[in-house]
Design a protein around this motif. Structure first.
Motif, short mmCIF file in Angstrom:
data_model
loop_
_atom_site.label_atom_id
_atom_site.label_comp_id
_atom_site.label_asym_id
_atom_site.label_seq_id
_atom_site.Cartn_x
_atom_site.Cartn_y
_atom_site.Cartn_z
N GLY A 246 -6.03 -2.26 3.85
CA GLY A 246 -5.33 -1.13 3.24
C GLY A 246 -6.03 0.19 3.49
N THR A 247 -6.94 0.21 4.46
CA THR A 247 -7.73 1.41 4.72
C THR A 247 -7.20 2.14 5.95
OG1 THR A 247 -9.69 0.35 3.80
CG2 THR A 247 -10.04 2.32 5.16
N PRO A 248 -6.75 3.39 5.80
CA PRO A 248 -6.31 4.16 6.97
C PRO A 248 -7.48 4.91 7.59
CG PRO A 248 -5.84 5.39 4.98
CD PRO A 248 -6.50 4.10 4.54
N TYR B 245 0.85 -1.19 0.00
CA TYR B 245 0.00 0.00 0.00
C TYR B 245 0.88 1.23 0.00
CZ TYR B 245 -3.27 -3.55 1.70
OH TYR B 245 -4.01 -4.70 1.84
N CYS B 246 0.46 2.24 -0.75
CA CYS B 246 1.22 3.47 -0.86
C CYS B 246 0.36 4.65 -0.43
CB CYS B 246 1.70 3.66 -2.30
SG CYS B 246 2.60 5.20 -2.55
N PHE B 247 0.93 5.51 0.38
CA PHE B 247 0.22 6.69 0.85
C PHE B 247 1.04 7.94 0.60
CE2 PHE B 247 -1.31 3.01 3.14
CZ PHE B 247 -2.68 3.11 2.95
N GLU B 248 1.60 8.01 -0.59
CA GLU B 248 2.32 9.20 -1.03
C GLU B 248 1.31 10.32 -1.25
OE1 GLU B 248 4.79 11.32 -1.06
OE2 GLU B 248 6.11 9.74 -1.81
N GLU B 249 1.79 11.54 -1.16
CA GLU B 249 0.92 12.70 -1.37
C GLU B 249 0.43 12.75 -2.82
OE1 GLU B 249 1.04 17.53 -0.56
OE2 GLU B 249 2.89 16.35 -0.55
N THR C 297 1.78 20.33 9.90
CA THR C 297 1.85 19.68 11.20
C THR C 297 1.24 18.29 11.07
OG1 THR C 297 -0.26 20.68 11.82
CG2 THR C 297 1.76 21.85 12.46
N THR C 298 1.51 17.43 12.03
CA THR C 298 1.09 16.04 11.89
C THR C 298 -0.17 15.75 12.68
OG1 THR C 298 2.52 15.36 13.71
CG2 THR C 298 3.45 15.28 11.50
N ALA C 299 -0.90 14.75 12.21
CA ALA C 299 -2.09 14.24 12.91
C ALA C 299 -1.98 12.73 12.96
CB ALA C 299 -3.36 14.68 12.18
N PRO C 300 -2.43 12.08 14.04
CA PRO C 300 -2.24 10.63 14.20
C PRO C 300 -3.20 9.82 13.31
CG PRO C 300 -3.50 11.49 16.04
CD PRO C 300 -3.08 12.68 15.22
N VAL C 301 -2.68 8.71 12.76
CA VAL C 301 -3.49 7.82 11.93
C VAL C 301 -3.12 6.38 12.24
CG1 VAL C 301 -3.73 9.49 10.04
CG2 VAL C 301 -1.83 7.86 10.01
N GLN C 302 -4.03 5.47 11.90
CA GLN C 302 -3.71 4.05 11.95
C GLN C 302 -4.22 3.40 10.67
OE1 GLN C 302 -5.75 2.70 15.58
NE2 GLN C 302 -7.12 1.46 14.30
N LEU C 303 -3.62 2.27 10.34
CA LEU C 303 -3.90 1.60 9.08
C LEU C 303 -4.15 0.13 9.34
CD1 LEU C 303 -3.75 1.34 5.88
CD2 LEU C 303 -1.30 0.89 6.22
N SER C 304 -5.21 -0.40 8.74
CA SER C 304 -5.43 -1.85 8.73
C SER C 304 -4.74 -2.42 7.51
CB SER C 304 -6.93 -2.17 8.69
OG SER C 304 -7.12 -3.55 8.38
N LEU C 305 -3.76 -3.28 7.73
CA LEU C 305 -3.06 -3.89 6.62
C LEU C 305 -3.86 -5.03 6.00
CD1 LEU C 305 0.41 -3.56 8.18
CD2 LEU C 305 -0.01 -3.06 5.78
N ALA C 306 -4.97 -5.42 6.62
CA ALA C 306 -5.85 -6.41 6.00
C ALA C 306 -6.65 -5.79 4.87
CB ALA C 306 -6.77 -7.01 7.05
#
Length: 439
Positions: free
Chosen positions: A400-402, A354-358, A389-398
């Motif tokens: 691919g949805t953040p 999975y790629c989350f490039e801008e 500035t940054t904001a917290p995220v989490q990702l399900s690798l099952a």
């Protein structure tokens, strides 16, 4: 891309970026320092700070460090430990000391013998290296030495290697290596199965952390396999060290591989420009590679087996407006299934990436930690990739949805051995807070 363990906060010990990170993967995070010698038997404060963290962590169980106990730190996931490097005043400047603590309890396992760097104006660097599945703590510095009434000082590297599973107090390094250096500082890095020291423009020295033995490579006489355009040897370099030998790369020709074993042209994914290939050492016996697609609008990133060059997982990414040449850091889940590296996340078992490039429509995400159940934690940049500035995220690798976490939440910079490690700042006061998993 930012190395996973290269983030810095307020520092008395000024460690260059895990990046430092040089760096590469496993470099030190800087979170403060101190002048007082830490006691090997000092009690570790309970986690008084109840941070807003993901639901898997129990904020009532764990431990924390701050102030003089903290300094710069690295994690040792295979050893179930964390190491700090703190400073103390000594005659003629500062001395430095490693302290290794159990990740679950915070209790001290061992402390290192005080040492000095070669440059009084800069603290030594520290990172974690792995060879044959065993972890080592590595400190290095660069500076001048050998000056006397008749001789000029010469630039040198001083590298100390400690086995992570040491015990006792005032532990000396298992190996001390000194090598020549250029006048312009270049980083000692973790090359995978060995340390890489750039002793000259066309010479690299690999150091085996298990034995301290050195191997010198002349990049003018060694070239990547399957590279007819590399005849002049310009641009050749040692990209990584593996069990089967060095990974030789030529950035200009896009060629890389282990001579006599495998080459990047043969393993390149379909639809890419083979002359755009680049490769970096990853964690846990992996390499990270990148090619540009023939449409010039996308990159293909892949995780490779460092021994065979086999592609273990790959993903197509939008090409960023200004790609960085920095070596991407990486982190593995404890079970070795999931790998994250900046804006990339991979499931090596299912071979998904999975790629989350801008992009024009999405903000860039960057991940620091992955858990055994396939959850990755990281941050999103809320503005543009230079000033946001940054904001917290989490990702399900099952899937691919953040997803975004509630505002004010903090995410772990590492997760292993049933704990999450959090780097927390309150103004100019940095903390390292460790929470256990629930249950």
């Amino acid at each position: 891309m930012r190395p996973v363990l290269a983030r810095a906060s307020v520092a008395v010990i000024a460690i260059g970026s895990l990046a430092a990170c040089g760096g590469g993967p496993g470099t030190a995070k800087t979170a403060g320092g101190g002048d007082k010698k830490p006691s090997a038997h000092a009690s570790v404060p309970a986690p008084l700070r109840r941070l807003a963290v993901p639901a898997r962590y129990d904020t009532s169980r764990g431990w924390q460090l701050s102030g003089k106990q903290l300094g710069s730190y690295v994690v040792l996931p295979k050893s179930g430990a964390l190491a700090t490097m703190t400073s103390e005043r000594s005659s003629g400047g500062y001395a430095y000391r490693l302290t290794v603590r159990d990740a679950v309890t915070g209790r001290v396992r061992w402390t290192g013998k005080p040492f000095k760097g070669l440059s009084e104006g800069e603290a030594p660097h520290v990172f974690v290296a792995t060879a044959a599945g065993k972890e080592y703590l590595v400190t290095w510095s660069q500076g001048k030495k050998g000056e006397d009434a008749l001789s000029k000082a010469k630039y040198a590297y001083a590298v100390d290697i400690y086995a992570a599973d040491g015990s006792g107090e005032a532990v000396a390094p298992a190996h001390h290596v000194e090598l020549p250096a250029t006048a312009f500082e270049k980083a000692v890095t973790d090359g995978g199965e060995g340390l890489l020291v750039p002793v000259a423009d066309q010479r690299r020295v690999a150091v085996d952390p298990a034995t301290g033995r050195t191997t010198t490579y002349d990049t003018a006489s060694i070239e990547p396999p399957a590279c007819p355009a590399c005849d002049d040897h310009l641009g050749n370099d040692i990209a990584a060290v593996t069990e089967r030998g060095p990974v030789v790369a030529n950035k200009g020709a896009g060629a890389f591989g282990i001579p006599g074993s495998w080459d990047g042209d043969r393993i390149a994914p379909a639809g890419v420009l083979s002359e755009t290939g680049q490769v970096w050492p990853g964690t846990g016996g992996h390499l990270i590679a990148r090619w540009t697609q023939k449409d010039f609008d996308h990159d293909v990133w892949a995780v490779l087996d460092s021994r065979t060059g086999q592609v273990q997982a790959s993903v197509r990414c939008a090409k960023p407006p200004a790609p960085t040449a920095d070596a991407p850091g990486s982190a593995l889940s404890p079970n070795g299934r999931y790998l994250v590296s900046g804006h990339l996340a991979f499931d090596l078992r299912s071979k998904k990436g999975y790629c989350f490039e801008e992009t024009d429509d999405s903000k860039p995400l960057s991940f620091d930690a992955a858990t055994d159940d396939g959850t990755a934690y990281g941050t999103s940049l809320t503005k543009d990739s230079l000033t946001g500035t940054t904001a917290p995220v989490q990702l399900s690798l099952a899937t691919g949805t953040p997803k975004a976490l509630p505002g004010g939440s903090e995410v772990p910079v590492a997760d292993f051995d049933g704990v999450g490690v959090f780097a927390h700042d309150e103004g100019d006061a940095p903390y390292l807070v460790v929470y256990r998993h629930k249950g």
